[in-house]
Design an enzyme around this catalytic site. Structure first.
Site, mmCIF file in Angstrom:
data_model
loop_
_atom_site.group_PDB
_atom_site.id
_atom_site.type_symbol
_atom_site.label_atom_id
_atom_site.label_comp_id
_atom_site.label_asym_id
_atom_site.label_seq_id
_atom_site.Cartn_x
_atom_site.Cartn_y
_atom_site.Cartn_z
ATOM 1 N N HIS A 4 19.903 19.992 79.253
ATOM 2 C CA HIS A 4 18.674 20.010 80.044
ATOM 3 C C HIS A 4 17.738 18.720 79.506
ATOM 4 O O HIS A 4 17.060 18.281 80.550
ATOM 5 C CB HIS A 4 17.835 21.253 79.705
ATOM 6 C CG HIS A 4 17.466 21.387 78.118
ATOM 7 N ND1 HIS A 4 18.010 21.927 77.134
ATOM 8 C CD2 HIS A 4 16.241 21.082 78.011
ATOM 9 C CE1 HIS A 4 17.269 21.514 76.142
ATOM 10 N NE2 HIS A 4 16.064 21.279 76.769
ATOM 11 N N GLU A 8 15.684 13.229 80.346
ATOM 12 C CA GLU A 8 14.194 12.809 79.451
ATOM 13 C C GLU A 8 14.332 12.035 78.411
ATOM 14 O O GLU A 8 13.783 11.229 77.961
ATOM 15 C CB GLU A 8 13.682 14.253 79.207
ATOM 16 C CG GLU A 8 12.366 14.396 80.050
ATOM 17 C CD GLU A 8 12.012 15.725 79.793
ATOM 18 O OE1 GLU A 8 11.243 15.674 78.672
ATOM 19 O OE2 GLU A 8 11.877 16.688 80.518
ATOM 20 N N ASP A 9 15.438 12.523 77.527
ATOM 21 C CA ASP A 9 15.520 11.856 75.986
ATOM 22 C C ASP A 9 16.480 10.446 75.841
ATOM 23 O O ASP A 9 16.606 10.031 74.938
ATOM 24 C CB ASP A 9 15.655 12.953 75.105
ATOM 25 C CG ASP A 9 14.507 13.850 75.122
ATOM 26 O OD1 ASP A 9 13.285 13.538 75.675
ATOM 27 O OD2 ASP A 9 14.550 15.210 74.780
ATOM 28 N N ASP A 71 14.038 26.880 77.181
ATOM 29 C CA ASP A 71 13.538 25.576 76.440
ATOM 30 C C ASP A 71 12.268 25.780 75.939
ATOM 31 O O ASP A 71 12.085 25.452 74.767
ATOM 32 C CB ASP A 71 13.712 24.477 77.439
ATOM 33 C CG ASP A 71 13.333 23.215 76.867
ATOM 34 O OD1 ASP A 71 13.535 22.905 75.970
ATOM 35 O OD2 ASP A 71 12.656 22.620 77.565
ATOM 36 N N ASP A 191 -3.946 54.060 72.932
ATOM 37 C CA ASP A 191 -2.469 54.197 73.343
ATOM 38 C C ASP A 191 -1.579 53.352 72.368
ATOM 39 O O ASP A 191 -0.825 52.522 72.906
ATOM 40 C CB ASP A 191 -2.279 53.916 74.930
ATOM 41 C CG ASP A 191 -2.893 52.523 75.348
ATOM 42 O OD1 ASP A 191 -3.486 51.892 74.146
ATOM 43 O OD2 ASP A 191 -2.584 52.041 76.237
#
Length: 646
Positions: A4, A8-9, A71, A191
């Site tokens: 994923h 991006e990286d 993620d 409760d």
């Protein structure tokens, strides 16, 4: 899911992923990849645009959101090494958007982990207090639970019902939210004790419910049948609250093993039990988010509507045919109408709830049978008043969208009419000039002619200016004024010129004066109005009088500040401060130090000891004004200084 973050990286591109792994994997990775932040003016806008992009992708494949939630869960587990400020930013974003999304998909385990982790980061003090209070109650609570489970187990065994019975822990963040929402102290939250009964068959759920109600009396209004009417995320269970041993409230959930797995795993379990289908085609949350995405004009509006939609509790109302519609708590017949169909909402003229006519602002409750009365008139349309009580983001966005479209159509017609009239006055031909109009629209920064017409119709662009620029393009050897000059006895070439420090579009030898009502200074956005016998009056574009002047749009002209400014200008400013000794001296001295020449002044101090000081000062340029105001705000006791529009 393992890939994923590759786009991006790493240096791997989306095209590379598509070539290596196919379109399906590329779609999933692209859906969870952030947009380039360089394109946006702020981190918040970048976040909004990224989430909006994810919403578009998940409408095609819900697995995009499942991967993103996994993620984000991993991200919050590894926040400890990061700076505190970044921890808080990620935690806040997670609580605002991702935890509610997990809830919407029924992924309770992920939701609770996100909430508890982020609660510890954002409110460590409050979490510690609640945790300590829960711990102090634990011995008594555990003993109480053992007694309750023994009683229920014996009763079910005697009835021949096989069941698993466990205590149901109350999460710290849900306790905190209940305390905030209800305004109750921890001691008043009753409760905290609950049990869960898991059986084999649906019929056993109702049998177990009957046995629980024979053991302890139920509390009126606290029974909910989510088996007959499942929640939006396919959650099914029976909920009831009874007066348990010792008179203490006891929450009971009853469900089957399949329902339990679906309640914990959400959409993932739904796929498992719905073989042969992707499982996301009938998930209501997808349609809701798609509607928000379609109606939002920008990423920021989309994110605001998404947060509103995710956080709301639900009520379940029915159509006369028995179809269940899930709506936010506090919803009205207007929300119900738009839930059925946009056209039904637009044409809604009344409503019946449980057979009785009610106002459209009536709040609906679970179980209400709602019948929408629609108008057959061609002119039927929503009312702006509905925005005051509509609760769902779908209804509000559809109502706003209708008025936006209506306003644009009206502005388009008005603008086209105004430009046509201006061209006739200037003897500009009305046919065969589409090319010139497109060029003029481009000069103004518009993509097409219709956008130019809408700008004219909304009084943001002068029709005279449009006509004159079209004339210049039709007769490049002359200026725009040559079209008018052809009708004069002594034709001569006229040109745009500077009158004082203001450039007037298409006019020469005109008296130009600054309007006293708003006192425009160099740098302000300005508009011009042709007066009778007094030349062109220049106003700030946000002047209170401009609205009335634009009713005579044919007398509005475009004006602008000259590139080079000379001389000085006068402006009124107001200083607001806490009254103290020598305040007037300090403010006056500061104005002198900043190079401002004081022409008039007044001061008054109210009973609340707030001093209001007004000055008319002379300055050389607009930048000097900002410098003066900034300096005045730094004086001890002064809490505001600003330009005054009289």
């Amino acid at each position: 899911a393992l890939m994923h973050d590759t786009v991006e990286d790493t240096d791997l591109t989306l095209e590379g992923v598509r070539a290596e792994f196919g379109d399906e994997v590329a779609l999933l990775i692209d859906g969870v990849t952030k947009l380039d932040r360089i394109k946006f003016s702020s981190r918040e806008l970048a976040q909004a645009a990224t989430i909006r992009k994810m919403a578009v992708a998940m409408a095609k494949d819900i697995r995009v959101l499942v991967i993103k939630l996994a993620d984000r869960t991993h991200n919050i587990r590894t926040l400890a090494p990061l700076p505190v400020e970044k921890q808080r930013r990620v935690a806040s974003e997670t609580l605002d958007v991702y935890a509610p999304l997990a809830h919407r998909l029924g992924m309770q385990e992920i939701k609770h982990e996100m909430e508890e982790t982020c609660f510890a980061i954002l409110h460590p003090g409050r979490m510690a207090e609640i945790s300590e209070a829960v711990t102090k109650r634990s011995p008594q609570r555990e003993q109480h639970l053992v007694e309750v489970i023994d009683d229920v187990s014996k009763s079910l065994a005697d009835a021949g019902i096989l069941a698993e019975i466990t205590g149901r822990p109350k999460h710290l963040y849900s306790i905190y939210r209940k305390m905030v929402a209800s305004g109750l102290a921890f001691e008043d939250i009753h409760d905290l004790i609950g049990i869960r009964i898991i059986v084999n068959e649906v019929r056993d759920c109702y049998a177990a419910l009957g046995l629980v109600h024979t053991l302890w009396p139920p509390i009126q209004g606290r029974f909910k049948d989510y088996i007959a009417m499942p929640k939006f995320n396919f959650y099914q269970s029976l909920h009831t609250t009874v007066v348990g041993p010792g008179g203490k409230p006891l929450e009971v959930q009853i469900r089957t093993h399949e329902m339990h797995e679906r309640a914990e795993a959400g959409i993932a379990a739904h796929w498992r039990y719905k073989e042969g289908s992707s499982g996301d085609d009938d998930l209501p949350v997808l349609q809701d988010i798609q509607d928000i995405q379609d109606d939002a004009e920008d990423p920021k509006e989309f994110l605001e509507n998404l947060k509103l939609d995710l956080y709301q509790d639900e009520v379940f109302a029915l159509t006369p045919r028995g179809d269940v519609k899930t709506l936010p708590k506090g919803a009205t017949p207007v929300d119900f109408a738009y839930r059925i169909h946009t056209d039904v909402g637009h044409r809604c003229s009344g409503a019946k709830v449980n057979g009785r006519l009610v106002p459209l602002s009536t709040e609906l409750e679970s179980g209400d049978i709602v019948e929408i009365i629609t108008s057959r008139s061609q002119d039927a349309h929503p009312s702006r008043d509905w925005l005051e009580f509509a609760k769902s983001s779908r209804a509000t966005s559809k109502i706003k969208g209708w008025f936006t479209k209506e306003r644009r159509e009206s502005a388009l017609a008005d603008g086209k009419d105004a430009v046509t009239k201006a061209m006739r006055r200037d003897s500009v031909p009305l046919h065969g000039i589409d090319g010139e109009l497109k060029s003029v629209a481009s000069d103004f920064g518009f993509d097409d002619i219709d956008s130019l017409y809408m700008s004219v119709g909304e009084n943001r662009t002068s029709p005279q200016t449009v006509s004159q620029r079209v004339a210049r393009r039709l007769k490049p050897e002359d200026s725009a004024e040559a079209v008018v000059a052809e009708r004069l006895p002594v034709p001569h070439k006229r040109r745009q010129r500077t009158v004082g420090d203001v450039v007037v579009e298409g006019l020469e030898d005109m008296l130009v004066r600054m309007a006293k009502c708003c006192g425009p200074v160099p740098g302000d956005d300005i508009v011009g109005f042709v007066t009778i016998g007094r030349g062109v009056s220049v106003h700030r574009s946000d002047c209170a009088n401009v609205g009335a002047l634009t009713m005579q749009s044919e007398r509005m002209v475009d004006v602008a500040w000259a590139a080079e400014q000379t001389g000085t200008f006068f402006v009124w400013i107001q200083v607001e401060a806490l009254d103290r000794t020598k305040l007037l001296r300090d403010v006056t001295a500061a104005l002198s130090d900043f190079g401002a020449n004081i022409h008039a002044s007044s001061s008054v101090t109210g009973r609340d000891r707030i001093a209001l000081l007004r000055y008319e000062i002379e300055l050389s340029d607009r930048e000097a004004l900002e410098y003066v105001l900034s300096g005045l705000r730094s004086i001890d006791g002064v809490y505001d200084a600003y330009r005054l529009v009289l």
